[in-house]
Motif scaffolding. Sequence first.
Motif, PDB file in Angstrom:
ATOM      1  N   ARG A 104      43.783  45.039  30.570  1.00 17.70           N
ATOM      2  CA  ARG A 104      43.362  43.686  30.942  1.00 17.70           C
ATOM      3  C   ARG A 104      42.090  43.273  30.197  1.00 17.70           C
ATOM      4  NH1 ARG A 104      43.715  43.504  37.508  1.00 17.70           N
ATOM      5  NH2 ARG A 104      45.960  43.774  37.681  1.00 17.70           N
ATOM      6  N   ASP A 105      41.929  41.960  30.047  1.00 17.05           N
ATOM      7  CA  ASP A 105      40.717  41.387  29.453  1.00 17.05           C
ATOM      8  C   ASP A 105      39.739  41.121  30.592  1.00 17.05           C
ATOM      9  OD1 ASP A 105      38.729  39.978  28.210  1.00 17.05           O
ATOM     10  OD2 ASP A 105      40.015  38.343  27.507  1.00 17.05           O
ATOM     11  N   PHE A 106      38.738  41.980  30.725  1.00 15.93           N
ATOM     12  CA  PHE A 106      37.819  41.888  31.860  1.00 15.93           C
ATOM     13  C   PHE A 106      36.746  40.809  31.685  1.00 15.93           C
ATOM     14  CE2 PHE A 106      39.586  46.139  32.407  1.00 15.93           C
ATOM     15  CZ  PHE A 106      40.032  46.020  33.711  1.00 15.93           C
ATOM     16  N   SER A 107      36.817  40.053  30.602  1.00 17.27           N
ATOM     17  CA  SER A 107      35.901  38.921  30.467  1.00 17.27           C
ATOM     18  C   SER A 107      36.430  37.716  31.256  1.00 17.27           C
ATOM     19  CB  SER A 107      35.690  38.562  28.999  1.00 17.27           C
ATOM     20  OG  SER A 107      36.907  38.130  28.422  1.00 17.27           O
ATOM     21  N   LEU A 108      37.702  37.770  31.661  1.00 12.37           N
ATOM     22  CA  LEU A 108      38.282  36.699  32.473  1.00 12.37           C
ATOM     23  C   LEU A 108      37.914  36.921  33.944  1.00 12.37           C
ATOM     24  CD1 LEU A 108      41.850  36.579  30.877  1.00 12.37           C
ATOM     25  CD2 LEU A 108      39.914  35.079  30.412  1.00 12.37           C
ATOM     26  N   PRO A 109      37.553  35.840  34.640  1.00 17.54           N
ATOM     27  CA  PRO A 109      37.099  35.971  36.040  1.00 17.54           C
ATOM     28  C   PRO A 109      38.102  36.660  36.970  1.00 17.54           C
ATOM     29  CG  PRO A 109      36.692  33.753  35.228  1.00 17.54           C
ATOM     30  CD  PRO A 109      37.488  34.463  34.176  1.00 17.54           C
ATOM     31  N   GLU A 110      39.384  36.371  36.820  1.00 16.12           N
ATOM     32  CA  GLU A 110      40.376  36.976  37.730  1.00 16.12           C
ATOM     33  C   GLU A 110      40.493  38.491  37.517  1.00 16.12           C
ATOM     34  OE1 GLU A 110      42.683  35.093  34.265  1.00 16.12           O
ATOM     35  OE2 GLU A 110      41.102  34.458  35.628  1.00 16.12           O
ATOM     36  N   ASN A 111      40.337  38.929  36.279  1.00 19.39           N
ATOM     37  CA  ASN A 111      40.383  40.372  36.005  1.00 19.39           C
ATOM     38  C   ASN A 111      39.091  41.066  36.447  1.00 19.39           C
ATOM     39  OD1 ASN A 111      42.969  40.215  34.994  1.00 19.39           O
ATOM     40  ND2 ASN A 111      42.272  39.939  32.891  1.00 19.39           N
ATOM     41  N   THR A 112      37.976  40.368  36.319  1.00 20.33           N
ATOM     42  CA  THR A 112      36.695  40.923  36.766  1.00 20.33           C
ATOM     43  C   THR A 112      36.725  41.112  38.282  1.00 20.33           C
ATOM     44  OG1 THR A 112      35.565  39.801  34.963  1.00 20.33           O
ATOM     45  CG2 THR A 112      34.191  40.584  36.780  1.00 20.33           C
ATOM     46  N   ALA A 113      37.269  40.135  38.999  1.00 24.06           N
ATOM     47  CA  ALA A 113      37.365  40.239  40.455  1.00 24.06           C
ATOM     48  C   ALA A 113      38.251  41.413  40.848  1.00 24.06           C
ATOM     49  CB  ALA A 113      37.910  38.934  41.037  1.00 24.06           C
ATOM     50  N   SER A 114      39.333  41.619  40.119  1.00 21.33           N
ATOM     51  CA  SER A 114      40.231  42.731  40.384  1.00 21.33           C
ATOM     52  C   SER A 114      39.533  44.063  40.125  1.00 21.33           C
ATOM     53  CB  SER A 114      41.469  42.613  39.483  1.00 21.33           C
ATOM     54  OG  SER A 114      42.271  43.752  39.607  1.00 21.33           O
ATOM     55  N   ALA A 115      38.750  44.130  39.077  1.00 19.76           N
ATOM     56  CA  ALA A 115      38.022  45.370  38.749  1.00 19.76           C
ATOM     57  C   ALA A 115      36.991  45.687  39.818  1.00 19.76           C
ATOM     58  CB  ALA A 115      37.344  45.238  37.388  1.00 19.76           C
ATOM     59  N   VAL A 116      36.292  44.669  40.304  1.00 15.05           N
ATOM     60  CA  VAL A 116      35.286  44.878  41.362  1.00 15.05           C
ATOM     61  C   VAL A 116      35.964  45.357  42.643  1.00 15.05           C
ATOM     62  CG1 VAL A 116      33.633  43.683  42.855  1.00 15.05           C
ATOM     63  CG2 VAL A 116      33.616  43.276  40.397  1.00 15.05           C
ATOM     64  N   LYS A 117      37.119  44.768  42.934  1.00  8.55           N
ATOM     65  CA  LYS A 117      37.845  45.153  44.150  1.00  8.55           C
ATOM     66  C   LYS A 117      38.336  46.593  44.069  1.00  8.55           C
ATOM     67  CE  LYS A 117      41.783  43.155  44.942  1.00  8.55           C
ATOM     68  NZ  LYS A 117      42.870  42.236  45.314  1.00  8.55           N
ATOM     69  N   ASN A 118      38.710  47.061  42.879  1.00  8.07           N
ATOM     70  CA  ASN A 118      39.236  48.418  42.711  1.00  8.07           C
ATOM     71  C   ASN A 118      38.138  49.460  42.464  1.00  8.07           C
ATOM     72  OD1 ASN A 118      42.091  48.135  42.981  1.00  8.07           O
ATOM     73  ND2 ASN A 118      42.019  46.894  41.127  1.00  8.07           N
TER      74      ASN A 118
END
Length: 119
Positions: A104-118
């Motif tokens: 995933r591209d973690f510069s995108l807000p939706e992917n960043t939120a997913s990374a924080v949640k995991n």
Amino acid sequence: AAAEENRFLSAGFAMLSNSQDALFSELLSGDLEWADLRTLCVPLWVKSPTDLKGMAERLAKAQFTKNRDPTECALLYMALEKRTTLCAFFKAVRNEKLSGFFSRDFSLPENTASAVKNA
């Protein structure tokens, strides 16, 4: 307690040494294990960021090669900002869930939120 004291004393001498290149070359001549690098306090006395990064990458590769488990080297590859390499390792061992996550591209807000949640 004496062994611990000697370890830090040796690290201090290495830090002040004018022969760090020779010390570092000798260290890299064998198999790298995190336990050995930690015992020698290597991250504290190596002055060159390039040498430190190269050593970390070599250690990460050795950790993966040893038992083909990407979780063993994941922290090092993330610290080195080598997410695509880590993704390829997970793909090589057929762990599609983690391979997909790290692709995933973690510069995108939706992917960043997913990374924080995991995390």
